[in-house]
Design a protein around this motif. Structure first.
Motif, PDB file in Angstrom:
ATOM      1  N   SER A 285       0.848  -1.195   0.000  1.00 39.99           N
ATOM      2  CA  SER A 285       0.000   0.000   0.000  1.00 39.99           C
ATOM      3  C   SER A 285       0.878   1.237   0.000  1.00 39.99           C
ATOM      4  O   SER A 285       2.084   1.178   0.262  1.00 39.99           O
ATOM      5  N   LYS A 286       0.254   2.368  -0.295  1.00 37.16           N
ATOM      6  CA  LYS A 286       0.995   3.634  -0.297  1.00 37.16           C
ATOM      7  C   LYS A 286       1.590   3.917   1.079  1.00 37.16           C
ATOM      8  O   LYS A 286       2.709   4.420   1.194  1.00 37.16           O
TER       9      LYS A 286
ATOM     10  N   GLN B 183       5.481   4.382   1.945  1.00 33.04           N
ATOM     11  CA  GLN B 183       5.938   5.593   2.622  1.00 33.04           C
ATOM     12  C   GLN B 183       6.839   5.253   3.804  1.00 33.04           C
ATOM     13  O   GLN B 183       7.882   5.897   4.011  1.00 33.04           O
TER      14      GLN B 183
ATOM     15  N   GLY C 119       3.215  -0.078  -8.784  1.00 26.26           N
ATOM     16  CA  GLY C 119       2.203  -0.989  -8.268  1.00 26.26           C
ATOM     17  C   GLY C 119       1.911  -2.118  -9.234  1.00 26.26           C
ATOM     18  O   GLY C 119       2.172  -2.020 -10.430  1.00 26.26           O
TER      19      GLY C 119
ATOM     20  N   GLU D   9       5.264  11.621  -4.715  1.00 28.50           N
ATOM     21  CA  GLU D   9       3.990  10.966  -4.430  1.00 28.50           C
ATOM     22  C   GLU D   9       4.169   9.770  -3.490  1.00 28.50           C
ATOM     23  O   GLU D   9       3.318   9.492  -2.648  1.00 28.50           O
ATOM     24  N   ASP D  10       5.301   9.068  -3.639  1.00 29.27           N
ATOM     25  CA  ASP D  10       5.567   7.900  -2.793  1.00 29.27           C
ATOM     26  C   ASP D  10       5.814   8.302  -1.338  1.00 29.27           C
ATOM     27  O   ASP D  10       5.624   7.501  -0.428  1.00 29.27           O
TER      28      ASP D  10
ATOM     29  N   GLY E 173       2.333   9.012   0.920  1.00 25.91           N
ATOM     30  CA  GLY E 173       1.599   7.887   1.500  1.00 25.91           C
ATOM     31  C   GLY E 173       0.108   7.937   1.247  1.00 25.91           C
ATOM     32  O   GLY E 173      -0.675   7.361   1.996  1.00 25.91           O
ATOM     33  N   ARG E 174      -0.316   8.610   0.181  1.00 27.31           N
ATOM     34  CA  ARG E 174      -1.744   8.713  -0.127  1.00 27.31           C
ATOM     35  C   ARG E 174      -2.195   7.473  -0.881  1.00 27.31           C
ATOM     36  O   ARG E 174      -1.603   7.093  -1.890  1.00 27.31           O
ATOM     37  N   GLU E 175      -3.266   6.850  -0.407  1.00 24.52           N
ATOM     38  CA  GLU E 175      -3.773   5.633  -1.032  1.00 24.52           C
ATOM     39  C   GLU E 175      -4.505   5.967  -2.335  1.00 24.52           C
ATOM     40  O   GLU E 175      -4.943   7.100  -2.547  1.00 24.52           O
ATOM     41  N   GLN E 176      -4.622   4.961  -3.200  1.00 25.93           N
ATOM     42  CA  GLN E 176      -5.339   5.124  -4.458  1.00 25.93           C
ATOM     43  C   GLN E 176      -6.774   5.566  -4.190  1.00 25.93           C
ATOM     44  O   GLN E 176      -7.453   5.050  -3.303  1.00 25.93           O
TER      45      GLN E 176
ATOM     46  N   GLU F 267      -5.209  12.242  -9.051  1.00 25.81           N
ATOM     47  CA  GLU F 267      -6.110  12.139  -7.907  1.00 25.81           C
ATOM     48  C   GLU F 267      -7.044  13.340  -7.856  1.00 25.81           C
ATOM     49  O   GLU F 267      -8.255  13.203  -7.642  1.00 25.81           O
TER      50      GLU F 267
END
Length: 618
Positions: A219-220, A224, A242, A262-263, A266-269, A486
């Motif tokens: 996961s993000k 992170q 991913g 972006e990595d 830690g923002r999830e899809q 996003e």
């Protein structure tokens, strides 16, 4: 060496090895005391045996494989082809026994087959292994030492890929994996030495030059955490994307990319209600203004996925929309696309476009957005942002547009610069006209998007590429960030949810300190902040805040069905009043001495004008 010559040499080697295997097999069969009759028979028929096997080798494409990259598949090919070739020889021997009197024992044929596999197969494996060993010991000290994070299938495939691509000049020396059961295991000779928490120690112990994160399913948030640990080292950091970005699930060296900002966030899809957006856009005529900009162009890419009846790209700057048009036509073969070169400031042109195109949905992203430039050119900010939005909104009302979505900004909240103040005025326009119109007007407000034109990320990257220094305006300045895709996806979701009059506020996650952002980018580029790359603090620019807000105090906030979209209640709905103010503003702007910022502050009470005596007002 020419390929034909390599094949010829390999055939000659095979002839010698196959011939040797028949002699050796016969010798082993008779304990090295070969009877004269058997020896005479072998001398008579050995060339036929060899010829038959070589023919089968050729038909079995034993000379077409790239043995430099031989693997299990090639080993199976060797065994099958050699077994088949020996079967052909046995068939010949026993079918012709009455004619040629082949006197060669059956057991010797079995022994020769085994010897063939070892000798013929061994030559091919040696062709791969020996040069690799030579390269290893000749250039090992000059190779980049790689640590792979993730000892799963992806990590194993990646190691094989790295080792096979000698041009990378890299060597995987170790793995780390958070599954403690894997510690002590080896993958193609490289040990799994510890967990991700110990990456700094592993990097130091094994003198690692490069770290590759190979956990496509992570996961993000997990990525992170790993990136945060890796940042404590000086090793270059890369990552596999991913799993959904890796076509067919196969890992290739080409998939490896640099770790991006972006990595680190830690923002999830984003999870979208695809059915709702599809009902909103499918078979609709959709117009995007400012289509060539960062947000506008991504909106067009996302909208195209939902099969609109027609997608209209409205833009004043022809170069950017020209590139976008070609991109969309190349990606979406059946898309009905129209490019309109026009300015939202030109009321007559906008009316002409609306009359001809009759859009059902409008996403209004056209705006001047650069804070320092607009501070020095307030009239242009008002003309483009305010009166451009008014023109478009009124034409949307006149021509029966179903939905109108304004792209706004967090800088519209308690603005301290003219750009933010004009965007707040735009929000006031769409909220007030919504009460008077059958068109459903809404605004979507969010913070900075990563990588957009003129944003801090491209600026930092450009400064780093030039060797520094990296400049920030204040040590304590913070901002909210999200990726362009996003932001565009959430705008579409908010547009689908809109019923009229809302200001949707996107969840921007945790605010990011710009100093930390600069340091992270420097580290991700392989430098040490303050040592290899200097950071200079230049001071806040005119109209710039230390922090941005997403909500006015009086707006309140309500949840929506989407976890990342909130809605603020309308606080200005008097359309006639806003029109009267704008008429006064338009007349006053014709004066060369007009104090545009002061006039705007009378309409937008939350606007605190930044005063600077030497600032030029145009």
């Amino acid at each position: 060496m020419p390929r034909q010559l390599k094949i010829l040499i390999l055939i000659i080697i095979d002839i010698l090895l196959v011939g040797f295997s028949y002699v050796a097999a016969l010798a082993l069969r008779f304990d090295f005391q070969i009877p004269a009759s058997n020896w005479a028979s072998l001398k008579q028929h050995i060339w036929i045996f060899i010829a038959l096997q070589i023919i089968v080798f050729i038909l079995g494409r034993m000379y077409h494989s790239l043995w430099k990259y031989a693997s299990i598949r090639e080993l199976v090919q060797i065994m099958v082809t050699i077994g088949l070739s020996n079967a052909v020889v046995v068939a010949y021997a026993y079918l012709s026994i009455d004619f040629f009197q082949v006197n060669y024992p059956r057991s010797a044929f079995l022994i020769s087959t085994i010897i063939d596999i070892f000798l013929v197969g061994g030559v091919r494996i040696a062709y791969r292994v020996i040069p690799a060993k030579i390269r290893k010991y000749r250039g090992y000290e000059n190779k980049k030492r790689v640590l792979i994070v993730g000892a799963g299938d992806a990590g194993a495939m990646l190691m094989k890929e790295i080792n096979n691509h000698t041009e990378l000049n890299s060597k995987v020396v170790a793995f780390v994996d958070d599954d403690v059961k894997k510690k002590g295991m080896r993958i193609s000779g490289a040990p799994v030495v510890s967990t991700s928490d110990d990456i700094p120690k592993v990097v130091k112990k094994y003198q690692i030059d490069e770290i590759v994160i190979a956990i496509p399913s992570a996961s993000k948030g997990q990525v992170q955490e790993i990136v945060s640990v890796c940042k404590k080292t000086k090793a270059k950091l890369k990552i596999l994307p991913g799993i959904y970005e890796i076509i067919g699930g196969m890992v290739k060296v080409s998939h490896i990319r640099d770790v991006q900002i972006e990595d680190l966030l830690g923002r999830e899809q984003v999870r979208l209600d695809m059915a709702e957006i599809r009902n909103f856009l499918k078979y609709k005529t959709v117009m995007v203004t400012g289509a060539g900009g960062s947000i506008g162009s991504e909106l067009c890419r996302q909208i195209a996925l939902f099969q609109p009846k027609e997608l209209i790209l409205l833009e004043i700057y022809e170069n950017s929309v020209y590139d976008l048009e070609h991109e969309l036509r190349g990606t979406f073969q059946d898309i009905n696309l129209k490019v309109v070169i026009a300015s939202v400031r030109d009321r007559k042109r906008i009316e002409e476009v609306m009359d001809q195109c009759r859009p059902e949905v409008i996403f209004h992203a056209a705006a001047h957005k650069h804070v320092p430039l607009m501070e020095n050119n307030p009239k242009e900010a008002v003309k483009n942002n305010v009166f451009g939005t008014l023109n478009l909104a009124q034409m949307a009302d006149r021509y029966g547009v179903k939905k109108f979505v304004l792209i706004s900004t967090d800088k519209a909240v308690n603005p301290t610069n003219i750009m933010g103040a004009t965007k707040r005025l735009c929000e006031m326009i769409v909220q007030s006209i919504d009460r008077e119109s059958k068109t459903e007007f809404a605004a979507v407000r969010f913070g900075n998007v990563l990588g957009s034109n003129g944003s801090v990320i491209p600026l930092f990257k450009n400064q780093i590429a030039k060797g520094g220094p990296v400049t920030i305006t204040h040590e304590d300045i913070i901002r909210y960030f999200m990726s362009i895709p996003e932001a565009a996806q959430l705008v579409l979701q908010a547009g689908a949810m809109a019923q009229g009059g809302e200001i949707f506020i996107l969840d921007m996650g945790e605010p990011v300190k710009i100093m930390d952002l600069a340091q992270d980018l420097i580290r991700l580029s392989g430098f040490e902040p303050g040592v290899d790359m200097k950071i200079e603090v230049t001071g806040l620019r005119p109209g710039e805040k230390l922090y941005e807000e997403l909500l006015l105090d009086e707006e309140g906030i309500s949840k929506t069905i989407h976890e990342k979209i909130f809605v603020g209640k309308p606080i200005f709905t008097d359309y006639s009043k806003i029109l009267a103010h704008l008429d006064e503003l338009r007349i006053a702007m014709d004066s060369q001495n007009a104090n545009v910022k002061h006039l705007v502050s009378q309409i937008v009470p939350t606007y605190k004008v930044y005063e600077e005596k030497k600032m030029q007002k145009v």
